[in-house]
Write a protein that holds these residues in place. Structure first.
Motif, PDB file in Angstrom:
ATOM      1  N   GLN A 509       0.813  -1.222   0.000  1.00  0.00           N
ATOM      2  CA  GLN A 509       0.000   0.000   0.000  1.00  0.00           C
ATOM      3  C   GLN A 509       0.845   1.270   0.000  1.00  0.00           C
ATOM      4  O   GLN A 509       0.361   2.352  -0.344  1.00  0.00           O
ATOM      5  CB  GLN A 509      -0.938   0.008   1.214  1.00  0.00           C
ATOM      6  CG  GLN A 509      -1.943  -1.138   1.233  1.00  0.00           C
ATOM      7  CD  GLN A 509      -1.401  -2.391   1.923  1.00  0.00           C
ATOM      8  OE1 GLN A 509      -0.189  -2.598   2.009  1.00  0.00           O
ATOM      9  NE2 GLN A 509      -2.311  -3.217   2.424  1.00  0.00           N
ATOM     10  N   TYR A 510       2.127   1.148   0.410  1.00  0.00           N
ATOM     11  CA  TYR A 510       3.013   2.307   0.499  1.00  0.00           C
ATOM     12  C   TYR A 510       4.031   2.344  -0.645  1.00  0.00           C
ATOM     13  O   TYR A 510       4.954   3.163  -0.638  1.00  0.00           O
ATOM     14  CB  TYR A 510       3.778   2.279   1.823  1.00  0.00           C
ATOM     15  CG  TYR A 510       2.978   2.603   3.062  1.00  0.00           C
ATOM     16  CD1 TYR A 510       1.795   1.941   3.363  1.00  0.00           C
ATOM     17  CD2 TYR A 510       3.421   3.566   3.962  1.00  0.00           C
ATOM     18  CE1 TYR A 510       1.074   2.222   4.508  1.00  0.00           C
ATOM     19  CE2 TYR A 510       2.711   3.863   5.109  1.00  0.00           C
ATOM     20  CZ  TYR A 510       1.538   3.179   5.379  1.00  0.00           C
ATOM     21  OH  TYR A 510       0.827   3.464   6.516  1.00  0.00           O
ATOM     22  N   ALA A 511       3.855   1.503  -1.643  1.00  0.00           N
ATOM     23  CA  ALA A 511       4.901   1.296  -2.651  1.00  0.00           C
ATOM     24  C   ALA A 511       5.289   2.576  -3.377  1.00  0.00           C
ATOM     25  O   ALA A 511       6.466   2.786  -3.698  1.00  0.00           O
ATOM     26  CB  ALA A 511       4.444   0.241  -3.663  1.00  0.00           C
ATOM     27  N   GLY A 512       4.337   3.445  -3.638  1.00  0.00           N
ATOM     28  CA  GLY A 512       4.636   4.639  -4.417  1.00  0.00           C
ATOM     29  C   GLY A 512       4.938   5.870  -3.580  1.00  0.00           C
ATOM     30  O   GLY A 512       4.988   6.985  -4.108  1.00  0.00           O
ATOM     31  N   TRP A 525      -3.154   6.071   1.209  1.00  0.00           N
ATOM     32  CA  TRP A 525      -2.857   4.803   0.572  1.00  0.00           C
ATOM     33  C   TRP A 525      -4.146   4.117   0.136  1.00  0.00           C
ATOM     34  O   TRP A 525      -5.190   4.412   0.689  1.00  0.00           O
ATOM     35  CB  TRP A 525      -1.987   3.927   1.465  1.00  0.00           C
ATOM     36  CG  TRP A 525      -2.537   3.337   2.729  1.00  0.00           C
ATOM     37  CD1 TRP A 525      -2.256   3.702   4.012  1.00  0.00           C
ATOM     38  CD2 TRP A 525      -3.410   2.198   2.844  1.00  0.00           C
ATOM     39  NE1 TRP A 525      -2.916   2.904   4.913  1.00  0.00           N
ATOM     40  CE2 TRP A 525      -3.624   1.968   4.217  1.00  0.00           C
ATOM     41  CE3 TRP A 525      -4.038   1.345   1.925  1.00  0.00           C
ATOM     42  CZ2 TRP A 525      -4.446   0.944   4.707  1.00  0.00           C
ATOM     43  CZ3 TRP A 525      -4.858   0.321   2.389  1.00  0.00           C
ATOM     44  CH2 TRP A 525      -5.047   0.133   3.774  1.00  0.00           C
ATOM     45  N   PRO A 526      -4.053   3.243  -0.881  1.00  0.00           N
ATOM     46  CA  PRO A 526      -2.851   2.751  -1.550  1.00  0.00           C
ATOM     47  C   PRO A 526      -2.274   3.778  -2.525  1.00  0.00           C
ATOM     48  O   PRO A 526      -3.014   4.478  -3.221  1.00  0.00           O
ATOM     49  CB  PRO A 526      -3.348   1.514  -2.299  1.00  0.00           C
ATOM     50  CG  PRO A 526      -4.799   1.798  -2.571  1.00  0.00           C
ATOM     51  CD  PRO A 526      -5.273   2.562  -1.380  1.00  0.00           C
ATOM     52  N   VAL A 527      -0.947   3.820  -2.555  1.00  0.00           N
ATOM     53  CA  VAL A 527      -0.222   4.640  -3.531  1.00  0.00           C
ATOM     54  C   VAL A 527       0.628   3.656  -4.337  1.00  0.00           C
ATOM     55  O   VAL A 527       1.647   3.153  -3.868  1.00  0.00           O
ATOM     56  CB  VAL A 527       0.667   5.694  -2.849  1.00  0.00           C
ATOM     57  CG1 VAL A 527       1.299   6.606  -3.896  1.00  0.00           C
ATOM     58  CG2 VAL A 527      -0.137   6.518  -1.848  1.00  0.00           C
ATOM     59  N   CYS A 535      -5.391   7.318  -3.013  1.00  0.00           N
ATOM     60  CA  CYS A 535      -6.778   6.895  -3.228  1.00  0.00           C
ATOM     61  C   CYS A 535      -7.656   7.483  -2.132  1.00  0.00           C
ATOM     62  O   CYS A 535      -7.535   7.107  -0.963  1.00  0.00           O
ATOM     63  CB  CYS A 535      -6.859   5.370  -3.224  1.00  0.00           C
ATOM     64  SG  CYS A 535      -8.495   4.721  -3.591  1.00  0.00           S
ATOM     65  N   THR A 536      -8.542   8.382  -2.505  1.00  0.00           N
ATOM     66  CA  THR A 536      -9.412   9.014  -1.509  1.00  0.00           C
ATOM     67  C   THR A 536     -10.633   8.166  -1.183  1.00  0.00           C
ATOM     68  O   THR A 536     -11.168   8.241  -0.077  1.00  0.00           O
ATOM     69  CB  THR A 536      -9.870  10.391  -2.006  1.00  0.00           C
ATOM     70  OG1 THR A 536     -10.539  10.235  -3.258  1.00  0.00           O
ATOM     71  CG2 THR A 536      -8.676  11.323  -2.189  1.00  0.00           C
ATOM     72  N   VAL A 537     -11.092   7.362  -2.151  1.00  0.00           N
ATOM     73  CA  VAL A 537     -12.268   6.514  -1.943  1.00  0.00           C
ATOM     74  C   VAL A 537     -11.938   5.094  -2.396  1.00  0.00           C
ATOM     75  O   VAL A 537     -11.610   4.866  -3.567  1.00  0.00           O
ATOM     76  CB  VAL A 537     -13.495   7.035  -2.728  1.00  0.00           C
ATOM     77  CG1 VAL A 537     -14.692   6.113  -2.513  1.00  0.00           C
ATOM     78  CG2 VAL A 537     -13.836   8.462  -2.302  1.00  0.00           C
TER      79      VAL A 537
END
Length: 804
Positions: A509-512, A525-527, A535-537
């Motif tokens: 989820q933190y990859a980016g 996250w996820p990024v 991702c807001t939703v």
């Protein structure tokens, strides 16, 4: 004057702080909101505004401390000595009893980087999955419950888009006090036309602002939700297209709820049918229906069932994947979400990889080891139950289990049974009293790193001040301990940013995410490749399950295991208040807050107060089937009849003494909010209110005898009298636990002066009279009201302290 931006250390909202720093004096002179911050929008609650006051408090831990075996006194030692000795003892315990004889509790107030290192140390150095965090006591049911339905156990939407909802259901959450900036967003939504429904046994500040308040019986949430579901199906308000395209199991759900008519719902919950139906229809008819919830839903032996049923309700109406919808847990601590993300859980590695042999191999590859254990660890509640038979050593970071866990008398006894207890914190706590070693940690404003708030927003925190004395950031302490335990290879990090670079590789989820990309206000996250900007939703087109479909799981209402009866005829509720936070380790040391806090009171309905013959401010005993505490009464119509409420923050009135540790079967969370209790007037103090006709000429000796008797009966012995210019300070030591209590003679001095001067006479009077007799006699003197107040306040001070 320099300005540094960081993040609030209290609740899970994650408000932005702008710290005004006097560089010459090396201190923060003010904290303001950050106008452009996407969560707080320049606003702060009273805790955030005053958060800097605790950094320079004289109680800060500044040196490692070791308990002397003979005297039990703590003495300062060097970091090298403390770390070396702790490592040696951990290794010896592991050699004798095995790796699972050691457990770690990490902190939701530590950074992501620090939590990541703690679980990594537990797994690859000690070889145990006995690692947990405070979510076990508040939202562990969220992770389990939402994951069953949705494949992901986190807040689905954003704080911002609450304002876009047409209807907001708030289950068991008092956001106005516990999450003030979320409470503000909900009020904004109402101003824009949203219909607000609060489901809570108390008429909280949040409930007062709602359009409808459903004041249900505690523990009946799932019956109410089933009634909502049946009503929406019966009125053809469910989203058939969404159900067909994106879910499984609707037929079983519809069959299960068929019996939950408005009549049955009212019978079970006590909520009038007309209010229930109005609330159900407003949510069912809303284009955008949002559900928020808190510990009133989660802290039950059926907490997982409650959260699963909330998901059932939201999926039924198609309220996922759009702004203003979703199921949104309101997390209680600043980084409780991040602690879970980092794998500070006994059943999940970082990134919520469920522990199995296959995922253990994956973690071995990430970390370049072969030692990652694939057996499930113990939760924090299970860990305490396993002392001392299975667990012999406990390493606690930033948690105060001697005040936060249920059945406190047993918890405190078990802490003393450990071969080794290490407490790493910023202040002394009730838990550190039992420690073998106390390690001084830097607080949030003295280090760099990241926090993740309740909406999954990863944010930078920045070092503003130097730690006091020899205190160190938690990540540095953990790395030193890992080296002392023999791992010199896997804990070599020059900065927290280097730790975060590893987190990016391990947590999908933190990859980016990078520190640079977190400027200025973070990412949700996820990024990743699919969501490069965050991702807001969540769940816009598919859920996080293997096939992308949400699951309906029918829930039958199960009443609480512990039931009221003729003796224990009240249901005790616990919760938060605006000015305080958790066990007051921090807020209890902020003068701007403590000045505004009155002594905690037991909330009771006027009908119940009349039935047990108590009046406002009267002293009462609150008893459960396992314990007893004392408090004073606040009579209010805001509490449902048959229920009483007490905040859980206070060591003076440790309400968790009363909580019976029935655990949710899956999440292992205690049922804090349905404890059967008995409330009765404190008969020892009741005698103080009686009037008598005869005057007592020797009133001074009788008063002294009363005060001395209070001390003796409650376990306190006078040990020190400190003479000052304007007043005296009296010190008492508790005979059982060694705790000391100071009382300022400006408030209770006259009576205590007599108690000290006339101790011999007081003792002889004790033998001649019982306490009730001479207390009754002492009241009818010239200034009777003043004396009654003096005796009440003195006894109250001593009795409250004896509770702790």
């Amino acid at each position: 004057m320099k300005q540094v931006h960081t993040v609030c250390p209290y609740c899970g909202v994650g408000c932005g702080l702008a710290c005004q720093v006097d560089e010459e004096r090396h201190e923060i002179v003010a904290v303001n909101g950050v106008p452009d911050h996407p969560v707080s929008q320049g606003f702060l609650c009273v805790k955030g505004k005053t958060s800097h006051e605790l950094a320079k408090h004289p109680d800060r831990l500044t040196e490692p401390l070791k308990r002397a075996k003979g005297t039990g006194e703590f003495t300062p030692v060097s970091w090298d000595q403390a770390i070396t000795e702790i490592a040696e003892q951990l290794l010896e315990i592991r050699r004798i009893y095995g790796p699972d004889s050691i457990a770690f509790f990490s902190s939701s107030r530590c950074t992501n980087e620090e939590n990541y290192l703690v679980q990594k140390l537990a797994r690859i150095v000690i070889d145990t999955n006995n690692i947990d965090n405070c979510a076990r006591l508040c939202h562990s049911t969220t992770g389990v419950g939402l994951s069953q339905n949705l494949g992901s156990g986190v807040m689905t939407n954003s704080i911002n888009d609450l304002e876009e909802a047409d209807c907001i259901l708030i289950f068991g959450a008092n956001s106005t006090e516990a999450h003030p900036l979320i409470g503000k967003r909900i009020l904004n939504a109402k101003k824009r036309g949203a219909f607000i429904v609060v489901i809570d046994p108390r008429r909280t500040l949040t409930a007062r602002k709602a359009d409808i308040h459903l004041q249900l019986r505690p523990g009946t949430d799932s019956a109410l939700i089933n009634g909502f579901i049946k009503t929406i199906i019966d009125r053809q308000l469910h989203d058939s297209t969404f159900i067909a395209d994106r879910t499984l199991g609707f037929t079983n759900l519809a069959w299960t709820v068929r019996e939950y008519t408005p009549e049955l719902v009212e019978e079970i919950t006590g909520v009038p049918q007309d209010l229930f139906l109005k609330a159900a229809l407003r949510y069912g008819e809303a284009d955008k229906g949002c559900i928020c919830y808190g510990m009133g839903i989660t802290q039950h032996a059926t907490g997982v069932e409650n959260t699963v049923n909330l998901c059932n309700l939201a999926m039924l109406t198609g309220n996922f994947g759009r702004p203003g919808t979703g199921v949104n847990p309101l997390r209680g601590q600043n980084n409780v979400q991040g602690a879970g993300d980092m794998g500070v859980l006994p059943d999940c590695y970082p990134g919520y990889r469920v522990i199995t042999g296959g995922t253990a191999a994956e973690m071995n590859e990430f970390w370049g080891v072969t030692t990652v254990p694939s057996r499930f660890g113990l939760t924090s509640t299970e860990t305490m139950e396993a002392i001392p038979e299975k667990v012999r050593a406990l390493y606690i970071i930033g948690e105060n289990v001697a005040l936060s866990h249920p059945m406190l008398h047993e918890i405190r006894r078990l802490l003393q049974q450990l071969d080794l207890l290490v407490v790493q914190d910023i202040f002394p706590t009730e838990t550190s009293c039992y420690a073998d070693y106390i390690l001084p940690a830097a607080c949030w404003i003295e280090k760099d790193g990241t926090f993740t708030n309740t909406e999954r927003r990863i944010q930078r925190i920045r070092k503003v001040l130097e730690p006091p004395g020899n205190a160190l950031p938690d990540h540095e302490i953990i790395c030193r301990l890992a080296a002392a335990l023999g791992d010199h290879e896997h804990f070599q990090y020059a900065t927290p940013e280097e730790v975060f670079a590893e987190i990016r590789r391990v947590v999908p989820q933190y990859a980016g995410v990078t520190y640079e990309r977190l400027e200025p206000f973070g990412l949700q996250w996820p990024v990743d490749e699919v969501h490069p900007q965050g991702c807001t939703v969540l769940h816009e087109h598919r859920f996080s399950t293997s096939d992308g479909l949400g699951r309906f799981y029918p829930i039958y209402y199960n009443p609480p295991r512990e039931k009221t009866d003729e003796l224990y005829n009240f249901i005790l509720l616990t919760g938060r208040t605006l000015m305080d936070y958790n066990t007051r380790t921090m807020t209890g040391r902020v003068p701007s807050l403590t000045r505004k806090v009155r002594d905690p009171r037991l909330e009771i309905h006027p009908w119940d107060a009349e039935a047990i013959h108590v009046q406002e401010d009267d002293p009462v005993r609150i008893r459960s089937r396992i314990g007893e505490i004392k408090a004073r009464v606040m009579i209010t119509e805001d509490i449902r009849p048959g229920c009483v409420f007490m905040p859980f923050h206070y060591k003076e009135i440790p309400v968790n003494y009363l909580v019976i540790p029935h655990l949710d079967f899956l999440a292992k969370i205690p049922a804090f909010n349905v404890t059967p209790a008995r409330v009765e007037f404190d008969t020892e103090l009741a005698a103080l209110a009686r009037d008598h006709e005869e005057l007592v000429p020797d009133k001074d000796n009788i008063l002294a005898a009363f005060i001395y008797t209070c001390m003796i009966q409650l376990g306190w012995s006078p040990v020190v009298t400190s003479l000052g210019v304007d007043h005296h300070t009296y010190t008492f030591r508790h005979r059982e636990n060694g705790q000391e209590l100071e009382i300022d003679a400006q408030r209770q001095g006259p009576a205590l002066d007599l108690a000290f001067k006339l101790r011999g006479q007081a003792t002889s009077i004790q033998k001649a009279f019982n306490m009730e007799q001479y207390v009754n006699d002492s009241l009818e003197i010239i200034n009777r009201d003043a004396l009654r107040h003096l005796i009440r306040e003195t006894y109250h001070t001593l009795s409250m302290a004896s509770n702790s």
